[in-house]
Design a protein around this motif. Structure first.
Motif, PDB file in Angstrom:
ATOM      1  N   HIS A 118       0.718  -1.169  -0.064  1.00  0.00           N
ATOM      2  CA  HIS A 118      -0.058  -0.018  -0.003  1.00  0.00           C
ATOM      3  C   HIS A 118       0.783   1.241   0.146  1.00  0.00           C
ATOM      4  O   HIS A 118       1.970   1.238   0.782  1.00  0.00           O
ATOM      5  N   TRP A 119       0.392   2.296  -0.936  1.00  0.00           N
ATOM      6  CA  TRP A 119       1.338   3.428  -0.985  1.00  0.00           C
ATOM      7  C   TRP A 119       1.686   4.215   0.315  1.00  0.00           C
ATOM      8  O   TRP A 119       2.492   4.835   0.681  1.00  0.00           O
ATOM      9  N   HIS A 120       0.435   4.071   1.275  1.00  0.00           N
ATOM     10  CA  HIS A 120       0.474   4.656   2.489  1.00  0.00           C
ATOM     11  C   HIS A 120       1.408   4.026   3.520  1.00  0.00           C
ATOM     12  O   HIS A 120       1.597   4.425   4.674  1.00  0.00           O
ATOM     13  N   ASP A 121       1.943   3.073   3.220  1.00  0.00           N
ATOM     14  CA  ASP A 121       2.920   2.244   4.179  1.00  0.00           C
ATOM     15  C   ASP A 121       4.055   2.838   3.922  1.00  0.00           C
ATOM     16  O   ASP A 121       4.934   2.336   2.867  1.00  0.00           O
ATOM     17  N   PRO A 122       4.900   3.349   4.897  1.00  0.00           N
ATOM     18  CA  PRO A 122       6.325   3.872   4.746  1.00  0.00           C
ATOM     19  C   PRO A 122       7.145   2.669   4.227  1.00  0.00           C
ATOM     20  O   PRO A 122       8.069   2.927   3.638  1.00  0.00           O
ATOM     21  N   THR A 123       6.943   1.586   4.984  1.00  0.00           N
ATOM     22  CA  THR A 123       8.109   0.501   4.820  1.00  0.00           C
ATOM     23  C   THR A 123       7.999  -0.153   3.296  1.00  0.00           C
ATOM     24  O   THR A 123       8.774  -0.737   2.734  1.00  0.00           O
ATOM     25  N   ALA A 124       6.709   0.067   2.691  1.00  0.00           N
ATOM     26  CA  ALA A 124       6.626  -0.239   1.168  1.00  0.00           C
ATOM     27  C   ALA A 124       7.921   0.081   0.224  1.00  0.00           C
ATOM     28  O   ALA A 124       8.238  -0.395  -0.814  1.00  0.00           O
ATOM     29  N   PHE A 147      -1.792  -3.627  -7.379  1.00  0.00           N
ATOM     30  CA  PHE A 147      -0.465  -3.033  -7.157  1.00  0.00           C
ATOM     31  C   PHE A 147      -0.115  -1.709  -7.882  1.00  0.00           C
ATOM     32  O   PHE A 147       0.452  -0.701  -7.584  1.00  0.00           O
ATOM     33  N   LYS A 148      -0.726  -1.703  -9.185  1.00  0.00           N
ATOM     34  CA  LYS A 148      -0.630  -0.592 -10.124  1.00  0.00           C
ATOM     35  C   LYS A 148      -1.186   0.763  -9.387  1.00  0.00           C
ATOM     36  O   LYS A 148      -0.759   1.870  -9.564  1.00  0.00           O
ATOM     37  N   LYS A 149      -2.313   0.323  -8.537  1.00  0.00           N
ATOM     38  CA  LYS A 149      -2.761   1.712  -8.010  1.00  0.00           C
ATOM     39  C   LYS A 149      -1.795   2.067  -6.902  1.00  0.00           C
ATOM     40  O   LYS A 149      -2.258   3.497  -6.378  1.00  0.00           O
ATOM     41  N   GLN A 150      -0.820   1.550  -6.487  1.00  0.00           N
ATOM     42  CA  GLN A 150       0.098   2.245  -5.421  1.00  0.00           C
ATOM     43  C   GLN A 150       1.091   3.072  -6.318  1.00  0.00           C
ATOM     44  O   GLN A 150       1.678   3.540  -5.402  1.00  0.00           O
ATOM     45  N   PHE A 151       1.220   2.954  -7.473  1.00  0.00           N
ATOM     46  CA  PHE A 151       2.059   3.896  -8.028  1.00  0.00           C
ATOM     47  C   PHE A 151       1.447   5.123  -8.738  1.00  0.00           C
ATOM     48  O   PHE A 151       0.397   5.293  -8.942  1.00  0.00           O
TER      49      PHE A 151
END
Length: 364
Positions: A118-124, A147-151
């Motif tokens: 998830h884009w809002h997870d700093p560890t990602a 996954f594409k939605k996280q970019f």
């Protein structure tokens, strides 16, 4: 010029778990212009498979937490061999590899099998969303879309759909467990579900579906996987009309033998990627009942090669089971699913598409 690839994975586990990855590595190694090394912990079976295919194996321990020594070992391997591609299979290893290959031209490929980024997870941003990752292989269209939605922008092109290929022949020699040993009558309908217990697996809804089954049908549920013998599930089973017809087995080494003996395989997850257990069940020609939130629904044509139902609906699960009470209908559905799976989701397709991905990365 030969393409040099380093795979980093974990191959000291059961062959049942690692066989798809090992087949991919062995298949790629047969391409005339690829040289493959594999850095991993190995067991005897995985070493034999890889060595028989001419793959160079580099035994090594994978990190548990953040491990500077592991980072240095990957740095050294890259400096000594100048790999063109590093293919990393596990997220907990990925951040180490990212640190190790800074300021090197090597391309980094990794694998994503769940909708867990998830884009809002700093560890990602230390793993899958890190700019140093060149390609992420997604194992289902559902995972790919998520996954594409996280970019943002051009980074979306890093995501690639490549199904994890299976050979149905891997399951030909599996012998079905004797139902009598499980106290299940031969004429009863046996429905299995396998998976590590968590709320997202929807096992509670599967158990509750027994309330909606006709009383005159002898139907047994067999649920297995880590944590499925928990007190929470045991207490729920006791509330059902026929608790003696629901077996909570926990983890079983012989899970495939149990699936082979069953009539129907069910996966009632609230969300899931492609699912190894489903691939195995279809490879054994078992008709499947799955929720539409499971990535494997891409494989199934409902009412033809399986049944797709909404999530969180115990009544829908029961109705689907009753639809499959006819043995001839079940067998036809299972065979259609297996045939479709063999044609479109086989190991060779995975090998060829991964090879094409490598070529596209090198030619960028």
């Amino acid at each position: 010029m030969s393409l040099k690839v380093l795979f980093i994975g974990q191959y000291d586990v059961s062959l049942n778990i690692s066989i798809a990855e090992l087949e991919l590595i062995c298949g790629l190694s047969q391409k005339p212009d690829i040289t493959i090394d594999v850095f991993a912990p190995f067991n005897t079976e995985s070493l034999r498979l890889l060595n028989d295919s001419g793959v160079n194996t580099i035994p090594g321990k994978l990190p548990e937490g953040f491990d500077l020594q592991f980072i240095e070992s990957i740095k050294t391997l890259q400096a000594d061999h100048e790999y063109d591609i590093i293919h990393c299979y596990h997220s907990r290893i990925l951040r180490h590899v990212i640190f190790a290959i800074k300021r090197t031209p090597v391309k980094l490929v990794t694998y994503l099998g769940a909708m867990s980024v998830h884009w809002h997870d700093p560890t990602a941003y230390f793993s899958f969303l890190n700019p140093r990752v060149d390609a992420v292989i997604c194992n289902s269209r559902r995972v790919l879309t998520h996954f594409k939605k996280q970019f943002f922008g051009k980074s979306k092109t890093k995501a690639h759909l490549i199904y994890k290929g299976y050979s149905t022949a891997w399951f030909d020699d599996i012998t079905a467990i004797d139902r009598e040993s499980m106290n299940i009558p031969d004429k009863a309908l046996m429905v299995t579900l396998a998976g590590t217990y968590s709320k997202v697996k929807g096992i509670e809804y599967f158990i509750k579906s027994q309330q909606y089954l006709p009383e005159d049908l002898s139907i047994y549920y067999v649920i297995m996987g880590h944590g499925t013998d928990s007190k929470t599930l045991k207490d729920l089973v006791l509330q059902m009309p026929f608790p003696d017809r629901i077996q909570l087995l926990g983890y079983r080494e012989d899970a495939k033998r149990i699936v082979k003996a069953s009539d129907i395989y069910a996966q009632t997850s609230l969300k899931e990627g492609f699912g190894r257990s489903l691939s195995e069940a279809v490879s054994m020609a078992k008709p499947v009942i799955i929720t539409k939130t499971v990535g494997f629904s891409e494989v199934i044509e409902t009412e033809v090669s399986g049944l797709i139902i909404p999530p969180k609906q115990p009544r829908a699960i029961a109705e689907a089971i009753v639809k499959l009470k006819n043995a001839t209908f079940r067998q036809q559905m299972g065979l259609k699913a297996k045939t479709h799976f063999e044609q479109h989701f086989n190991s060779q397709n995975t090998i060829d598409k991964t090879y094409q991905l490598y070529q596209s990365l090198i030619n960028e």
